[in-house]
Structures are given as C-alpha cells and as structure tokens.
Write a protein that holds these residues in place. Structure first.
Motif, PDB file in Angstrom:
ATOM      1  N   GLY A 137     -75.999  -1.555 -14.585  1.00  0.00           N
ATOM      2  CA  GLY A 137     -76.291  -2.493 -13.828  1.00  0.00           C
ATOM      3  C   GLY A 137     -78.008  -3.015 -14.232  1.00  0.00           C
ATOM      4  O   GLY A 137     -78.298  -4.131 -13.988  1.00  0.00           O
ATOM      5  N   ILE A 138     -78.690  -1.947 -14.704  1.00  0.00           N
ATOM      6  CA  ILE A 138     -80.230  -2.237 -14.587  1.00  0.00           C
ATOM      7  C   ILE A 138     -80.372  -3.028 -15.841  1.00  0.00           C
ATOM      8  O   ILE A 138     -80.843  -4.119 -15.992  1.00  0.00           O
ATOM      9  CB  ILE A 138     -81.117  -0.986 -14.564  1.00  0.00           C
ATOM     10  N   ARG A 139     -79.535  -2.588 -16.883  1.00  0.00           N
ATOM     11  CA  ARG A 139     -79.462  -3.114 -18.236  1.00  0.00           C
ATOM     12  C   ARG A 139     -79.011  -4.647 -18.167  1.00  0.00           C
ATOM     13  O   ARG A 139     -79.551  -5.679 -18.643  1.00  0.00           O
ATOM     14  CB  ARG A 139     -78.712  -2.415 -19.358  1.00  0.00           C
ATOM     15  N   ALA A 140     -78.044  -4.787 -17.560  1.00  0.00           N
ATOM     16  CA  ALA A 140     -77.326  -6.180 -17.391  1.00  0.00           C
ATOM     17  C   ALA A 140     -78.397  -7.080 -16.515  1.00  0.00           C
ATOM     18  O   ALA A 140     -78.473  -8.275 -17.129  1.00  0.00           O
ATOM     19  CB  ALA A 140     -76.043  -6.204 -16.466  1.00  0.00           C
ATOM     20  N   ALA A 141     -78.808  -6.789 -15.590  1.00  0.00           N
ATOM     21  CA  ALA A 141     -80.069  -7.552 -14.755  1.00  0.00           C
ATOM     22  C   ALA A 141     -81.258  -7.882 -15.505  1.00  0.00           C
ATOM     23  O   ALA A 141     -81.840  -9.014 -15.593  1.00  0.00           O
ATOM     24  CB  ALA A 141     -80.496  -6.690 -13.746  1.00  0.00           C
ATOM     25  N   THR A 142     -81.418  -6.845 -16.386  1.00  0.00           N
ATOM     26  CA  THR A 142     -82.798  -7.012 -17.528  1.00  0.00           C
ATOM     27  C   THR A 142     -82.392  -8.302 -18.391  1.00  0.00           C
ATOM     28  O   THR A 142     -83.060  -9.032 -18.676  1.00  0.00           O
ATOM     29  CB  THR A 142     -83.084  -5.810 -18.213  1.00  0.00           C
ATOM     30  N   VAL A 143     -81.226  -8.227 -19.069  1.00  0.00           N
ATOM     31  CA  VAL A 143     -80.740  -9.118 -19.789  1.00  0.00           C
ATOM     32  C   VAL A 143     -80.943 -10.582 -19.367  1.00  0.00           C
ATOM     33  O   VAL A 143     -81.489 -11.502 -19.767  1.00  0.00           O
ATOM     34  CB  VAL A 143     -79.261  -8.814 -20.505  1.00  0.00           C
ATOM     35  N   ALA A 144     -80.261 -10.446 -18.044  1.00  0.00           N
ATOM     36  CA  ALA A 144     -80.011 -11.766 -17.299  1.00  0.00           C
ATOM     37  C   ALA A 144     -81.625 -12.342 -16.969  1.00  0.00           C
ATOM     38  O   ALA A 144     -81.941 -13.513 -17.201  1.00  0.00           O
ATOM     39  CB  ALA A 144     -79.350 -11.709 -16.095  1.00  0.00           C
ATOM     40  N   HIS A 145     -82.436 -11.447 -16.720  1.00  0.00           N
ATOM     41  CA  HIS A 145     -83.851 -11.819 -16.386  1.00  0.00           C
ATOM     42  C   HIS A 145     -84.660 -12.299 -17.434  1.00  0.00           C
ATOM     43  O   HIS A 145     -85.368 -13.343 -17.554  1.00  0.00           O
ATOM     44  CB  HIS A 145     -84.557 -10.826 -15.545  1.00  0.00           C
ATOM     45  N   ALA A 146     -84.244 -11.781 -18.756  1.00  0.00           N
ATOM     46  CA  ALA A 146     -85.042 -12.154 -20.020  1.00  0.00           C
ATOM     47  C   ALA A 146     -84.630 -13.500 -20.387  1.00  0.00           C
ATOM     48  O   ALA A 146     -85.365 -14.098 -20.906  1.00  0.00           O
ATOM     49  CB  ALA A 146     -84.720 -11.186 -20.994  1.00  0.00           C
ATOM     50  N   LEU A 147     -83.174 -13.636 -20.262  1.00  0.00           N
ATOM     51  CA  LEU A 147     -82.837 -15.185 -20.578  1.00  0.00           C
ATOM     52  C   LEU A 147     -83.405 -16.003 -19.727  1.00  0.00           C
ATOM     53  O   LEU A 147     -83.617 -17.229 -20.301  1.00  0.00           O
ATOM     54  CB  LEU A 147     -81.224 -15.023 -20.346  1.00  0.00           C
ATOM     55  N   ASP A 148     -83.449 -15.791 -18.405  1.00  0.00           N
ATOM     56  CA  ASP A 148     -84.190 -16.813 -17.464  1.00  0.00           C
ATOM     57  C   ASP A 148     -85.696 -16.863 -17.806  1.00  0.00           C
ATOM     58  O   ASP A 148     -86.068 -18.108 -18.025  1.00  0.00           O
ATOM     59  CB  ASP A 148     -84.451 -16.187 -16.030  1.00  0.00           C
ATOM     60  N   LEU A 149     -86.426 -15.763 -18.259  1.00  0.00           N
ATOM     61  CA  LEU A 149     -87.683 -16.154 -18.643  1.00  0.00           C
ATOM     62  C   LEU A 149     -87.775 -17.090 -20.179  1.00  0.00           C
ATOM     63  O   LEU A 149     -88.648 -17.786 -20.195  1.00  0.00           O
ATOM     64  CB  LEU A 149     -88.315 -14.862 -18.759  1.00  0.00           C
ATOM     65  N   LEU A 150     -86.887 -16.670 -20.957  1.00  0.00           N
ATOM     66  CA  LEU A 150     -86.859 -17.360 -22.239  1.00  0.00           C
ATOM     67  C   LEU A 150     -86.597 -18.933 -21.843  1.00  0.00           C
ATOM     68  O   LEU A 150     -87.170 -19.941 -22.309  1.00  0.00           O
ATOM     69  CB  LEU A 150     -85.715 -16.876 -22.974  1.00  0.00           C
ATOM     70  N   ALA A 151     -85.517 -19.351 -20.819  1.00  0.00           N
ATOM     71  CA  ALA A 151     -85.238 -20.604 -20.707  1.00  0.00           C
ATOM     72  C   ALA A 151     -86.577 -21.134 -19.868  1.00  0.00           C
ATOM     73  O   ALA A 151     -86.839 -22.569 -20.079  1.00  0.00           O
ATOM     74  CB  ALA A 151     -84.211 -20.633 -19.533  1.00  0.00           C
ATOM     75  N   LEU A 152     -87.140 -20.619 -18.869  1.00  0.00           N
ATOM     76  CA  LEU A 152     -88.467 -21.130 -18.308  1.00  0.00           C
ATOM     77  C   LEU A 152     -89.458 -21.530 -19.276  1.00  0.00           C
ATOM     78  O   LEU A 152     -90.070 -22.318 -19.445  1.00  0.00           O
ATOM     79  CB  LEU A 152     -88.884 -20.077 -17.317  1.00  0.00           C
ATOM     80  N   ALA A 153     -89.616 -20.431 -20.263  1.00  0.00           N
ATOM     81  CA  ALA A 153     -90.704 -20.734 -21.227  1.00  0.00           C
ATOM     82  C   ALA A 153     -90.323 -21.927 -22.158  1.00  0.00           C
ATOM     83  O   ALA A 153     -91.271 -22.796 -22.548  1.00  0.00           O
ATOM     84  CB  ALA A 153     -90.783 -19.606 -22.159  1.00  0.00           C
ATOM     85  N   LEU A 154     -88.991 -22.161 -22.371  1.00  0.00           N
ATOM     86  CA  LEU A 154     -88.652 -23.441 -23.231  1.00  0.00           C
ATOM     87  C   LEU A 154     -88.855 -24.582 -22.530  1.00  0.00           C
ATOM     88  O   LEU A 154     -89.126 -25.781 -23.010  1.00  0.00           O
ATOM     89  CB  LEU A 154     -87.184 -23.021 -23.577  1.00  0.00           C
ATOM     90  N   THR A 155     -88.477 -24.512 -21.126  1.00  0.00           N
ATOM     91  CA  THR A 155     -88.753 -25.938 -20.353  1.00  0.00           C
ATOM     92  C   THR A 155     -90.127 -26.173 -20.262  1.00  0.00           C
ATOM     93  O   THR A 155     -90.621 -27.394 -19.934  1.00  0.00           O
ATOM     94  CB  THR A 155     -87.811 -25.748 -18.926  1.00  0.00           C
ATOM     95  N   GLU A 156     -91.120 -25.212 -20.097  1.00  0.00           N
ATOM     96  CA  GLU A 156     -92.374 -25.564 -19.800  1.00  0.00           C
ATOM     97  C   GLU A 156     -93.371 -25.861 -21.056  1.00  0.00           C
ATOM     98  O   GLU A 156     -94.461 -26.310 -21.201  1.00  0.00           O
ATOM     99  CB  GLU A 156     -93.014 -24.118 -19.339  1.00  0.00           C
ATOM    100  N   GLN A 157     -92.571 -25.800 -22.493  1.00  0.00           N
ATOM    101  CA  GLN A 157     -93.134 -26.262 -23.685  1.00  0.00           C
ATOM    102  C   GLN A 157     -93.163 -27.603 -23.657  1.00  0.00           C
ATOM    103  O   GLN A 157     -92.470 -28.392 -23.475  1.00  0.00           O
ATOM    104  CB  GLN A 157     -92.551 -25.547 -24.771  1.00  0.00           C
TER     105      GLN A 157
END
Length: 157
Positions: A137-157
């Motif tokens: 569960g922790i690993r799955a939540a970490t993957v999901a959050h990392a993808l969210d952070l990547l998406a956020l960084a890409l939309t802010e560029q």
C-alpha cells in the motif's frame, strides 16, 4: 494522475523524464514504461536502494546520508538533482522512504516518504506520511503521488 497522462504532458512539453527510486524499487519507471511508446519521453530509471547505490549512481553525498539519513528531504533533493545530472532528462522525480513492515522509528515512521522533483526551475522536495498502509500500500501510494508530482511539474512549465 495516471502514467498515461504524465507521458502525454511530457510529450507536449518535449521533456524527457528519469526516476531515482529507493523504496519503490523501480515501480515508478515501471508504471511509465508499462505504456507502449513511452520511450520517446522516458530516459531511464535509477534504482538506488542502498546508500552505496545512491552515492555511486547519482552522486548523493556521504555527508548528506550521514547527517540526515537516507529517508530525508535532503537526500531526496540530491537524488532528484543527481538523476537529472546523470541522465538526459529535463524532469526527474526521486523517492526515498520507509515501506515497512518494520524498520521505522518515532522520527521516521513506517509510511514516511520523501519526494524530490528536479527540473529547469530547480529542485524541490515534499515529505508525506502515508501511515502504515502495509508495504504494498505504501509503495502504491508512493507511485501515485510521484506521478501526481510529475504531472504538476509538467503543467507548471
């Protein structure tokens, strides 16, 4: 955010992605490369599970690991910046945390994950306490959050 959306955002921005992963052991880059055609925007994934790997592969400083520990925002920052330096990526995400079971402490409990994002705007970090969701569960939540952070960084560029 899902991996497919992250890949599409990266394509639109013309940005290559790399990951530096500890507690996820490559699951983030695995989620990205699960999608056919991802090689146009995914450069590489560094699985830096040990401290030695963090130092040797992406240049995390021994002093940082000694002073702050592997599970720290300082280490996550050096992991993300190091992944960017040692790849062709314009955007990197790093994760280091305590997935359990066991291994936690009052200062660094099971479920604590430190994230790093590095791009042309610099390197920033975030600490998330997911709680003891179990290792998977922790690993799955970490993957999901990392993808969210990547998406956020890409939309802010």
């Amino acid at each position: 955010m899902n991996a497919e959306t992250v890949l599409e955002l990266a394509r639109r921005k013309g940005v290559m992605i790399a990951t530096a992963e500890s507690c996820t052991g490559g699951l983030i880059v695995g989620a990205l490369t699960e999608i056919a055609g991802s090689s146009d925007v995914v450069d590489r994934g560094f699985v830096t599970y040990s401290n030695a790997a963090k130092m040797e592969m992406i240049g995390v400083r021994a002093e940082t690991l000694e002073r702050f520990g592997a599970v720290s925002e300082e280490t996550a920052a050096e992991m993300a910046a190091g992944a960017r330096k040692h790849s062709r990526a314009g955007l990197t995400v790093s994760v280091t945390g305590v997935a359990g079971p066991g291994g936690g402490s009052p200062e660094k409990p099971v479920g604590r994950v430190c994230f790093g994002i590095s791009d042309a705007q610099g390197t920033r970090t975030e600490l998330v306490d997911f709680g003891d969701l179990g290792r998977a569960g922790i690993r799955a939540a970490t993957v999901a959050h990392a993808l969210d952070l990547l998406a956020l960084a890409l939309t802010e560029q």
